[in-house]
Design a protein around this motif. Structure first.
Motif, PDB file in Angstrom:
ATOM      1  N   TRP A 248       0.828  -1.192   0.000  1.00 18.38           N
ATOM      2  CA  TRP A 248       0.000   0.000   0.000  1.00 18.38           C
ATOM      3  C   TRP A 248       0.871   1.254   0.000  1.00 18.38           C
ATOM      4  CZ3 TRP A 248      -5.266  -0.018  -0.403  1.00 18.38           C
ATOM      5  CH2 TRP A 248      -5.911  -1.248  -0.209  1.00 18.38           C
ATOM      6  N   TYR A 249       0.430   2.214  -0.772  1.00 15.58           N
ATOM      7  CA  TYR A 249       0.996   3.541  -0.779  1.00 15.58           C
ATOM      8  C   TYR A 249      -0.131   4.503  -0.437  1.00 15.58           C
ATOM      9  CZ  TYR A 249       5.116   1.658  -3.132  1.00 15.58           C
ATOM     10  OH  TYR A 249       6.253   0.948  -3.436  1.00 15.58           O
ATOM     11  N   ARG A 250       0.250   5.733  -0.090  1.00 18.91           N
ATOM     12  CA  ARG A 250      -0.783   6.726   0.162  1.00 18.91           C
ATOM     13  C   ARG A 250      -0.329   8.091  -0.327  1.00 18.91           C
ATOM     14  NH1 ARG A 250      -0.485   6.969   6.824  1.00 18.91           N
ATOM     15  NH2 ARG A 250       1.532   8.059   6.984  1.00 18.91           N
TER      16      ARG A 250
ATOM     17  N   GLU B 292       3.586   8.152  -1.030  1.00 22.41           N
ATOM     18  CA  GLU B 292       4.607   7.531  -0.194  1.00 22.41           C
ATOM     19  C   GLU B 292       4.249   6.093   0.130  1.00 22.41           C
ATOM     20  OE1 GLU B 292       4.890   9.519   3.576  1.00 22.41           O
ATOM     21  OE2 GLU B 292       2.834   9.051   4.147  1.00 22.41           O
TER      22      GLU B 292
ATOM     23  N   VAL C 240       3.527   2.963   2.336  1.00 20.76           N
ATOM     24  CA  VAL C 240       2.989   2.669   3.658  1.00 20.76           C
ATOM     25  C   VAL C 240       3.573   1.353   4.152  1.00 20.76           C
ATOM     26  CG1 VAL C 240       0.919   2.200   5.022  1.00 20.76           C
ATOM     27  CG2 VAL C 240       0.852   3.927   3.196  1.00 20.76           C
TER      28      VAL C 240
ATOM     29  N   TYR D  71       7.738  -1.482   6.561  1.00 18.57           N
ATOM     30  CA  TYR D  71       6.792  -0.423   6.899  1.00 18.57           C
ATOM     31  C   TYR D  71       7.463   0.941   6.891  1.00 18.57           C
ATOM     32  CZ  TYR D  71       3.819  -4.174   8.804  1.00 18.57           C
ATOM     33  OH  TYR D  71       3.047  -5.298   8.964  1.00 18.57           O
TER      34      TYR D  71
ATOM     35  N   VAL E  42       4.204   4.529  10.408  1.00 19.54           N
ATOM     36  CA  VAL E  42       3.100   3.603  10.704  1.00 19.54           C
ATOM     37  C   VAL E  42       3.536   2.386  11.509  1.00 19.54           C
ATOM     38  CG1 VAL E  42       1.958   4.339   8.585  1.00 19.54           C
ATOM     39  CG2 VAL E  42       3.251   2.197   8.603  1.00 19.54           C
TER      40      VAL E  42
ATOM     41  N   PHE F  16       0.207  -0.077  12.140  1.00 20.13           N
ATOM     42  CA  PHE F  16      -0.354  -0.757  10.971  1.00 20.13           C
ATOM     43  C   PHE F  16       0.264  -2.147  10.849  1.00 20.13           C
ATOM     44  CE2 PHE F  16      -1.363   3.230   8.179  1.00 20.13           C
ATOM     45  CZ  PHE F  16      -2.052   3.791   9.247  1.00 20.13           C
TER      46      PHE F  16
ATOM     47  N   MET G  41      -5.174  -1.052  10.175  1.00 19.65           N
ATOM     48  CA  MET G  41      -4.688   0.247  10.628  1.00 19.65           C
ATOM     49  C   MET G  41      -5.326   0.567  11.977  1.00 19.65           C
ATOM     50  SD  MET G  41      -4.787   2.350   7.025  1.00 19.65           S
ATOM     51  CE  MET G  41      -6.576   2.328   6.907  1.00 19.65           C
TER      52      MET G  41
ATOM     53  N   ASP H 197      -2.844  10.461   9.022  1.00 16.78           N
ATOM     54  CA  ASP H 197      -2.988   9.273   8.174  1.00 16.78           C
ATOM     55  C   ASP H 197      -4.009   9.501   7.059  1.00 16.78           C
ATOM     56  OD1 ASP H 197      -2.746   7.311  11.157  1.00 16.78           O
ATOM     57  OD2 ASP H 197      -1.187   7.562   9.622  1.00 16.78           O
TER      58      ASP H 197
ATOM     59  N   TYR I 204      -5.387   5.940  -0.285  1.00 14.30           N
ATOM     60  CA  TYR I 204      -4.524   4.775  -0.178  1.00 14.30           C
ATOM     61  C   TYR I 204      -4.644   3.950  -1.462  1.00 14.30           C
ATOM     62  CZ  TYR I 204      -3.544   5.668   4.714  1.00 14.30           C
ATOM     63  OH  TYR I 204      -3.098   6.236   5.891  1.00 14.30           O
TER      64      TYR I 204
END
Length: 112
Positions: free
Chosen positions: A32-34, A42, A44, A55, A59, A63, A78, A85, A89
């Motif tokens: 996962w990126y966000r 960036e 995650v 990680y 997080v 997470f 999460m 946050d 995502y």
């Protein structure tokens, strides 16, 4: 390869959400990126097929990324969510050292 993400939403600070991402076939790396408004996308968390995880410092401890290889699905649990946050995502996946495939984003909003 198709990636289908789900599970975003609105939650109060300190709350929890779980994101899921299912792929149409098995991928070595999944994660996962966000991207928050006005910021760059960036990392995650990522996980290999063997279960090795990585990680973002922001997080760690809050997470948890896991995967079910029988379902080609990853889950991002999460906890202790913070307003920072808040972001869209994105689920991603690919081969060794790559993230070639991307799913649609899912919005996570954490209210203070």
């Amino acid at each position: 390869v198709q990636l289908q993400a789900s599970g975003g939403g609105l939650v109060q600070a300190g709350g929890s959400l779980r994101l899921s991402c299912a792929t149409s076939r098995s991928l070595f790396n999944m994660g996962w990126y966000r991207q928050a408004p006005g910021k760059q996308r960036e990392l995650v968390a990522v996980i290999t097929r063997g279960g090795t995880t990585n990680y973002a410092d922001s997080v760690k401890g809050r997470f948890t990324l896991s995967r079910d290889n029988t379902k080609n699905t990853v889950y991002l649990q999460m906890n202790s969510l913070k307003p920072e946050d808040t972001a869209i995502y994105y689920c991603a996946g690919g081969g060794v050292g790559t993230m070639s495939y991307w799913g649609q984003g899912t919005q996570v909003t954490v209210s203070s």
